[in-house]
Design a protein around this motif. Structure first.
Motif, short mmCIF file in Angstrom:
data_model
loop_
_atom_site.label_atom_id
_atom_site.label_comp_id
_atom_site.label_asym_id
_atom_site.label_seq_id
_atom_site.Cartn_x
_atom_site.Cartn_y
_atom_site.Cartn_z
N TYR A 1 -35.72 -63.10 -37.36
CA TYR A 1 -36.48 -63.74 -38.44
C TYR A 1 -35.57 -63.85 -39.65
O TYR A 1 -35.01 -62.85 -40.12
CB TYR A 1 -37.73 -62.94 -38.79
CG TYR A 1 -38.54 -63.62 -39.87
CD1 TYR A 1 -39.51 -64.56 -39.55
CD2 TYR A 1 -38.29 -63.36 -41.22
CE1 TYR A 1 -40.24 -65.21 -40.54
CE2 TYR A 1 -39.01 -64.01 -42.21
CZ TYR A 1 -39.98 -64.93 -41.86
OH TYR A 1 -40.69 -65.58 -42.85
N GLU A 2 -35.40 -65.05 -40.16
CA GLU A 2 -34.54 -65.29 -41.31
C GLU A 2 -35.34 -65.97 -42.42
O GLU A 2 -36.13 -66.89 -42.14
CB GLU A 2 -33.36 -66.19 -40.92
CG GLU A 2 -32.45 -65.63 -39.84
CD GLU A 2 -31.49 -64.55 -40.37
OE1 GLU A 2 -31.53 -64.28 -41.59
OE2 GLU A 2 -30.71 -64.02 -39.57
N PRO B 1 -34.23 -70.50 -42.41
CA PRO B 1 -34.16 -70.83 -40.99
C PRO B 1 -32.81 -71.35 -40.52
O PRO B 1 -32.43 -71.16 -39.36
CB PRO B 1 -35.25 -71.89 -40.82
CG PRO B 1 -36.24 -71.58 -41.90
CD PRO B 1 -35.41 -71.11 -43.06
N THR C 1 -30.51 -69.33 -38.31
CA THR C 1 -30.74 -69.13 -36.87
C THR C 1 -29.95 -70.10 -36.00
O THR C 1 -29.89 -69.92 -34.78
CB THR C 1 -32.24 -69.30 -36.53
OG1 THR C 1 -32.65 -70.64 -36.82
CG2 THR C 1 -33.10 -68.33 -37.33
N ASN D 1 -41.25 -70.03 -37.57
CA ASN D 1 -40.35 -70.02 -38.73
C ASN D 1 -39.12 -70.89 -38.57
O ASN D 1 -38.50 -71.27 -39.57
CB ASN D 1 -39.90 -68.58 -39.01
CG ASN D 1 -39.12 -68.44 -40.29
OD1 ASN D 1 -39.62 -68.81 -41.35
ND2 ASN D 1 -37.90 -67.94 -40.21
N ASP D 2 -38.75 -71.21 -37.33
CA ASP D 2 -37.43 -71.82 -37.13
C ASP D 2 -37.41 -72.95 -36.10
O ASP D 2 -36.34 -73.34 -35.64
CB ASP D 2 -36.41 -70.74 -36.72
CG ASP D 2 -36.88 -69.89 -35.53
OD1 ASP D 2 -37.67 -70.38 -34.72
OD2 ASP D 2 -36.45 -68.72 -35.44
#
Length: 227
Positions: free
Chosen positions: A164-165, A168, A171, A204-205
């Motif tokens: 989790y960043e 995004p 990633t 999230n990504d």
């Protein structure tokens, strides 16, 4: 957010990501991750035309599958214990978390008993996080060699989870790494057939994952919410 609101918003983001990457929108499939929502909400997800359902644990999925199993295509996306293989194979069309030889043996055995072929994604821990399941990339070639004789397993793709960043974009190397492993596997023709899919990208990504070649994205909170 209601499904009537979230689905169009997610669709727009997927379409835009495909456009940036020069990809056809039809190359990307959505798995609606319903592990945090109720039986009722899962039914609504299917009614709204989201036909691919993702669950992490048989204990949580059982009631939903018994209620709606014939209304969608079911994906097992969580860590699969060998003693739960008997519950999953034959009910879930895809298993996204094949990551060890003992699991491959159990899946193959159960699929053989049912007279079916289990469609599996090999899960790889591209990021190297200790908290994540999945094969280290350096063990991938040996694992492929060990399972290719399993007649009742078909490797349809590779799967990974990125860290989790907050941003995004961070990633991207993880998703690119998975795509490169898939492409190398296909170039070397080790399995004797093409492995088409990449299961990568979550709420999230997912846009970055699409830009890097995802064919299946696993969407929970951004699409179906939490309860």
């Amino acid at each position: 957010m209601l499904l009537t609101q979230s689905i169009p918003l997610v669709e727009e983001r997927i379409s835009n990501a495909c456009a940036r990457a020069g990809r056809d929108r039809n190359e990307v499939q959505i798995i609606a991750v319903t592990k945090y929502v109720s039986l009722e909400t899962t039914g609504l997800v299917l009614q709204h035309g989201l036909q691919h359902i993702g669950e992490n644990r048989w204990q949580d999925a059982q009631a939903k599958w018994e209620a709606f199993g014939d209304q969608g295509t079911w994906h097992f996306i969580g860590h699969l214990q060998t003693n739960k293989v008997k519950d999953v194979v034959g009910k879930f069309a895809y298993i996204h978390s094949l990551d060890r030889l003992s699991l491959a043996k159990e899946i193959d055995k159960k699929a053989a008993a049912l007279g079916i072929t289990a469609q599996c994604f090999i899960q790889l821990n591209v990021s190297g996080e200790e908290s994540k399941y999945g094969l280290p990339p350096e063990e991938f070639a040996g694992f492929i060699d060990a399972i290719r004789s399993r007649e009742h397993i078909r490797v349809v793709g590779l799967m990974t989870m990125a860290p989790y960043e907050a941003e995004p974009e961070a990633t991207r190397p993880v998703f690119r790494g998975l795509r490169e492993l898939r492409d190398e596997l296909n170039r070397n023709k080790v399995l004797g057939y093409e492995v088409p899919h990449l299961s990568m990208g979550m709420s999230n990504d997912f846009e970055v994952a699409i830009e890097e070649g995802a064919t299946w994205i696993r969407l929970g909170s951004v699409l179906v919410g939490k309860e």
